[in-house]
Design a protein around this motif. Sequence first.
Motif: not given
Length: 107
Positions: A61, A65-67, A69
């Motif tokens: 994450k 840069n993952w959200s 979700r």
Amino acid sequence: MLRTPLGRVRLMLWIQGIAYLAILFAHQPLQAAGMTQTVMVIGNIYRISFLLLLVALIYGKTALNWSLRRPLFIMFASFIPFGLIIMDWIWVKKWTGDSAAEQRAAS
């Protein structure tokens, strides 16, 4: 595979997926047969791999840069048999644009 953050996350997906399958298909029959020592070893491997998966998702994450979700989706897929392996084949490659053509172009 271990050179990129995505490769590290994908490796943990596979390790956790295989550990979950071991719990489903080896742990239960061995427990019924009374092999308690082997059952404890398989259970501990599964627990450690699940914790490492959580660490890998937090790392993924932040590094990718993952959200929020996406890691949650992966975490919930870890409770479905073959869920993480399917997740790796379909969704992770889709999310990152990782395809065979891009890999050949990079080589």
